[in-house]
Design an enzyme around this catalytic site. Structure first.
Site, mmCIF file in Angstrom:
data_model
loop_
_atom_site.group_PDB
_atom_site.id
_atom_site.type_symbol
_atom_site.label_atom_id
_atom_site.label_comp_id
_atom_site.label_asym_id
_atom_site.label_seq_id
_atom_site.Cartn_x
_atom_site.Cartn_y
_atom_site.Cartn_z
ATOM 1 N N LYS A 110 0.848 -1.200 0.000
ATOM 2 C CA LYS A 110 0.000 0.000 0.000
ATOM 3 C C LYS A 110 0.881 1.247 0.000
ATOM 4 C CE LYS A 110 -3.769 -2.461 2.272
ATOM 5 N NZ LYS A 110 -4.459 -2.814 3.512
ATOM 6 N N GLN B 67 -4.126 -1.506 9.793
ATOM 7 C CA GLN B 67 -4.119 -2.816 9.135
ATOM 8 C C GLN B 67 -4.737 -3.870 10.064
ATOM 9 O OE1 GLN B 67 -3.123 -3.454 5.882
ATOM 10 N NE2 GLN B 67 -3.987 -5.473 6.244
ATOM 11 N N ASP C 296 -10.619 3.266 4.637
ATOM 12 C CA ASP C 296 -11.006 1.852 4.484
ATOM 13 C C ASP C 296 -12.524 1.707 4.495
ATOM 14 O OD1 ASP C 296 -9.117 -0.067 3.988
ATOM 15 O OD2 ASP C 296 -8.533 -0.344 6.091
#
Ligand code: NAD
Length: 290
Positions: free
Chosen positions: A52, A96, A119
């Protein structure tokens, strides 16, 4: 060719995010900035976070990775997120997942400022998505919609069958496909571990989205001629010679001859997920000055 190529579509999408990030920087003097938090030493998570950050760099987006040890406390994690919430130079925050077991994921997600929640996991964004309001759509479902858009797939009036009901893929993609919106207006059936006779449903699918996590669960017998197949699964198979191979939930060899369009694994949904993370991050920056 009936392949929906996420690598090619994702690359084009990333190029557009890079252009938007550059325009943002020229007009504000600020670089779009994504902050990533990695807790513990899960090998897969380390790879995901690195990829990412690399994609950000390639698109001219600044990334900051903070790594906390597996023994970090829940408060350590929450404090880091709160620091980023109030840091005006940070536009997007990504924690994460999964977090180590002693940390309450729900509390951490609730701490993220919904305006920086790229997200799309914060309940405010989930709720806004459900009512069709402006929000951050989680990256994997957003990537699936983009694949369907670029593939010119008619979703309106189609029967979409989604297998899986996770919060990050199954639930949101089923809701989005049913909404009256572009890449929506489908009749959606959602299957899961409680579904009896899965093939009775999958055989009716015009569009089949598999987000299960079981290698090669779907074979030619499960699908009808002309189906559009979106394979989200990422399963690692150990081969006879001891090496390993990434494969999806769909048995590509037997299903692809029947499909009008199909995503490969790797190279289908995976690259789209990262591409949508970048565009969500640029969206976050743009919304802050709007
Ligand atoms: P999860 O593990 O949280 O949930 C799996 C779902 O599949 C569950 O809702 C369960 O009800 C359903 N299921 C399991 N076995 C089933 C069966 N035999 N029949 C019918 N339904 C069944 O899933 P997730 O987090 O959505 O991930 C699913 C897969 O997608 C995994 O392989 C994951 O690695 C992959 N994934 C890929 C990406 C990407 O970017 N490509 C992103 C997220 C997840």
């Amino acid at each position: 060719m009936n392949i929906l190529d996420g690598k090619v579509i994702g690359r084009e999408h990333r190029r557009q995010s890079a252009m938007r990030a550059e325009i943002y920087q020229q007009s504000t003097g600020l670089q779009v900035h994504l902050a990533l938090l990695l807790v513990g030493d899960d090998a897969a998570s380390q790879v995901y976070v690195r990829n990412k950050a690399k994609a950000c760099e390639e698109a001219g987006i600044r990334s900051t990775i903070v790594r906390l040890s597996a023994t970090a406390s829940e408060d350590d994690v929450v404090n880091m997120v709160e620091q980023w919430n109030t840091d005006a130079s940070v536009h997007g925050i990504l924690v994460q997942l999964p977090l180590p077991r002693h940390i309450n994921e729900e509390r951490v997600i609730l701490t993220i400022d919904p305006r920086k929640d790229v997200d799309g996991f914060h309940p405010v964004n989930v709720g806004r998505m459900m009512i069709g309001a402006s929000c951050f759509i989680p990256c994997t479902p957003a990537g699936i919609l983009e694949l369907l858009r670029v593939g010119n797939v008619t979703t309106s009036g189609a029967h979409a069958v989604v297998i899986g009901r996770s919060n990050i893929v199954g639930k949101p993609i089923a809701a989005l496909l049913a909404q009256k919106r572009p890449q929506g207006n489908a009749t959606v059936t959602q299957c899961h571990t409680g579904t009896r006779n899965l093939h009775d449903y999958t055989r009716q699918a015009d569009i089949l989205v598999c987000a299960v996590g079981v290698a090669n669960l779907i074979t030619a017998d499960h699908v009808k001629e002309g189906v559009v197949v979106i394979d989200v699964g990422m399963n690692r198979l150990t081969l006879d010679d001891g090496s390993s191979k990434l494969c999806g939930d769909v048995d590509f060899a037997s299903v692809s001859p029947k499909a009008s369009l199909i995503t490969p694994v790797p190279g289908g949904v995976g690259p789209m997920t990262i591409a949508m993370l970048l565009s969500n991050t640029v969206d976050a920056a743009e919304r802050m000055i709007a």
